[in-house]
Design an enzyme around this catalytic site. Structure first.
Site: not given
Length: 179
Positions: A129-130
């Protein structure tokens, strides 16, 4: 050379290209006009790992907390990139972090710029989850899928952010799918 397989997922933030080595996910990327599958890849919609990803995405985009922990991942990168991507996976749904905080998590507080590079080269969007990384003052920063997609994902997870001085701006397509 390992064979690569691909499929697509029609998400609310655009069509996602998903790659696998047959057992693990190696890439999830936002499809772009100029980005076509490599002719050496094999289209294979029915791989069990693709089925797992589809189910997880259905739940995620319907607002269910989904940690994606049962999906085998195999991102390729340097040891530093791997450390950053693992640190990203430790940021829970609905939580946020900054580049500086990630540098602290890997015990390298001076590596903020390198952390930014590793976050930017994340090969498995959404599952790693950047999108949960913001500037140190909670402002939006770049995202491979575009800022509109990042706004949507943050809003979906109810993560507060600042966008040009306005907190929690609803993305244009948030209404279309969730109101």
């Amino acid at each position: 050379m390992t064979a690569l397989y691909y499929t697509y997922y029609p998400s609310p933030v655009g069509r996602l290209l998903i790659l696998s080595d047959g057992e693990s996910i190696t890439h999830i990327d936002f499809e772009k006009e100029q980005y076509a599958p490599n002719p050496k890849w094999h289209k294979q919609d029915e791989l069990p790992v693709f089925q797992k990803v589809r189910l997880a995405f259905e739940r995620y985009f319907n607002g269910e907390v989904e940690c994606f922990s049962n999906i085998p991942l195999k991102p390729e990168g340097t040891a530093f990139q791997q450390a950053i991507w693992q640190a990203l996976r430790e940021i829970d749904y609905g939580e946020l972090s900054t580049y500086g905080e990630l540098a602290l998590r890997i015990n390298n507080p001076k590596a903020v710029r390198a952390v930014g590079g590793a976050v930017g080269s994340n090969p498995i969007s959404i599952i790693i989850p950047c999108h949960r990384i913001l500037g140190k003052d909670r402002t939006l920063t770049g995202f491979g899928g575009g800022l509109e997609a990042k706004r949507f994902l943050l809003q979906l997870e109810k993560i507060p952010y600042i966008d040009k001085g306005t907190e929690n701006t609803k993305p244009r397509f948030f209404k279309k799918y969730h109101e």
